[in-house]
Design a protein around this motif. Structure first.
Motif, PDB file in Angstrom:
ATOM      1  N   GLN A  20      38.191  51.957  47.251  1.00  0.00           N
ATOM      2  CA  GLN A  20      38.784  50.663  46.898  1.00  0.00           C
ATOM      3  C   GLN A  20      37.870  49.873  45.965  1.00  0.00           C
ATOM      4  O   GLN A  20      38.336  49.172  45.071  1.00  0.00           O
ATOM      5  N   THR A  21      36.578  49.993  46.183  1.00  0.00           N
ATOM      6  CA  THR A  21      35.620  49.229  45.392  1.00  0.00           C
ATOM      7  C   THR A  21      35.594  49.677  43.934  1.00  0.00           C
ATOM      8  O   THR A  21      35.534  48.848  43.018  1.00  0.00           O
ATOM      9  N   LYS A  23      38.030  51.327  42.567  1.00  0.00           N
ATOM     10  CA  LYS A  23      39.436  51.354  42.135  1.00  0.00           C
ATOM     11  C   LYS A  23      39.857  52.739  41.638  1.00  0.00           C
ATOM     12  O   LYS A  23      40.158  52.942  40.460  1.00  0.00           O
ATOM     13  N   ASN A  75      35.266  43.729  41.088  1.00  0.00           N
ATOM     14  CA  ASN A  75      35.394  43.371  42.503  1.00  0.00           C
ATOM     15  C   ASN A  75      34.241  42.490  42.963  1.00  0.00           C
ATOM     16  O   ASN A  75      34.426  41.574  43.775  1.00  0.00           O
ATOM     17  N   ARG A  79      35.093  38.078  43.995  1.00  0.00           N
ATOM     18  CA  ARG A  79      35.231  37.979  45.453  1.00  0.00           C
ATOM     19  C   ARG A  79      35.885  36.671  45.890  1.00  0.00           C
ATOM     20  O   ARG A  79      36.682  36.655  46.830  1.00  0.00           O
ATOM     21  N   ASP A  82      39.666  36.847  44.949  1.00  0.00           N
ATOM     22  CA  ASP A  82      40.300  37.943  45.685  1.00  0.00           C
ATOM     23  C   ASP A  82      40.581  37.538  47.129  1.00  0.00           C
ATOM     24  O   ASP A  82      41.550  37.994  47.740  1.00  0.00           O
ATOM     25  N   THR A  88      44.747  41.235  47.337  1.00  0.00           N
ATOM     26  CA  THR A  88      43.339  41.608  47.163  1.00  0.00           C
ATOM     27  C   THR A  88      42.432  41.134  48.304  1.00  0.00           C
ATOM     28  O   THR A  88      41.244  41.425  48.288  1.00  0.00           O
ATOM     29  N   ARG A  91      40.066  43.679  50.209  1.00  0.00           N
ATOM     30  CA  ARG A  91      39.107  44.522  49.502  1.00  0.00           C
ATOM     31  C   ARG A  91      37.765  44.494  50.223  1.00  0.00           C
ATOM     32  O   ARG A  91      37.368  43.458  50.759  1.00  0.00           O
ATOM     33  N   THR A  93      34.818  44.251  49.244  1.00  0.00           N
ATOM     34  CA  THR A  93      33.898  43.232  48.734  1.00  0.00           C
ATOM     35  C   THR A  93      34.237  41.850  49.287  1.00  0.00           C
ATOM     36  O   THR A  93      33.384  40.954  49.291  1.00  0.00           O
TER      37      THR A  93
END
Length: 305
Positions: A20-21, A23, A75, A79, A82, A88, A91, A93
């Protein structure tokens, strides 16, 4: 046994968080236009796949790492916004699953290794990889995304680099009209695509104070601007005719269909449905066009067409 299962679950969770970090979904989607540019160059200059195998591998690994690094930096920097947006907020992060210092080190490492790997293909590929990363991290993420409705246009430069990188990894000259056409299409494609997302996620962008065009200027302005960009896409399709009439016709048919959908759909649907149809067609457009380029180039290379 239970301790071993917990360890496996923890490892799997970490892998998912890393995915996920950086992508991985965006990495995969950007590899398609990269390979389109790469195989098109092999076909254009009549190389064999075997003799260019090292460059193909360098382009694949290097592009993947550079795009992953861009995702990690994005990311890390975003933060705060998000956390506000529904799509988001989970995520790693944001949740703290991965520490910011770890993400920063990961991004730097992937950047250095990725650019170096692209340089092994050709120095120009490395330069383009660096420019793509820089434009995404600095002019887009750190500056324009929160300050101007033209953030998508600025970010589109980095998003259009993959086909150039692929071509440059094989042949260090990106002045051929066909690759210029793919580059322009890759730039322009992003505006209708992300405008559609912004319409559907209007409240989230508004809450996060991200000045997307539909949020700031409204649907009517977005519709007009979308059509202007699609007309440019239609015109750009003719550049592919310098290499292949077939590719030109495919690009022309897709772009005219997209423009027609925009005009007809806007007058027959509400804004939500219009945005959804435009978003879905943008995915179809990109997938069909670049897959066609890849198949055409590979067939021409393998069978010497």
């Amino acid at each position: 046994m239970k301790k071993k299962e917990n360890q496996m679950h923890e490892n799997q969770s970490l892998v998912n968080a890393l995915a996920q970090t950086v992508k991985t979904g965006i990495i995969k989607s950007n590899l398609i236009p990269m390979f389109a540019g790469l195989f098109l160059a092999i076909y254009t200059y009549q190389y064999s796949l075997y003799e260019k195998l090292p460059e193909i591998l360098f382009a694949f690994v290097g592009t993947s790492l550079v795009i992953g690094a861009a995702g990690a930096f994005n990311n890390l920097y975003d933060r705060d916004i998000d956390e506000i947006m529904e799509r988001t907020k989970n995520r790693p992060t944001v949740t703290g699953r991965i520490k910011p210092t770890y993400v920063l080190c990961l991004g730097i490492l992937m950047s250095l290794v990725g650019i170096f790997t692209l340089v092994l293909a050709t120095p120009l590929a490395g330069v383009l990889g660096f420019l793509g990363l820089f434009f995404y991290a600095v002019p887009y993420t750190m500056w324009s995304k929160r300050r101007t409705v033209y953030n998508t246009e600025i970010g589109s430069i980095s998003g259009a680099m993959p086909p150039l990188i692929g071509w440059a990894a094989i042949y260090p000259d990106i002045t051929h009209p066909a690759i210029i056409g793919l580059f322009i299409i890759s730039i322009i494609w992003q505006m209708p695509h992300f405008y559609a997302i912004a319409i559907r996620k209007h409240k989230e962008y508004q809450a996060a104070r991200v000045p997307m065009l539909p949020v700031v200027k409204g649907i009517r302005r977005t519709y007009i601007q979308t059509n202007i960009y699609l007309v440019v896409v239609v015109a750009t399709s003719f550049l592919l005719g310098t290499l292949s009439l077939g590719l030109q016709l495919v690009a022309l048919l897709l772009s005219l269909s997209w423009l027609s959908l925009s005009i007809i759909g806007y007058h027959r649907m509400d804004s939500e449905k219009w945005a959804k149809s435009m978003f879905l067609f943008s995915l179809i457009y990109m997938t069909v066009l670049f897959s066609t380029v890849i198949i055409y180039s590979l067939m021409g290379t393998i069978f010497n067409l």
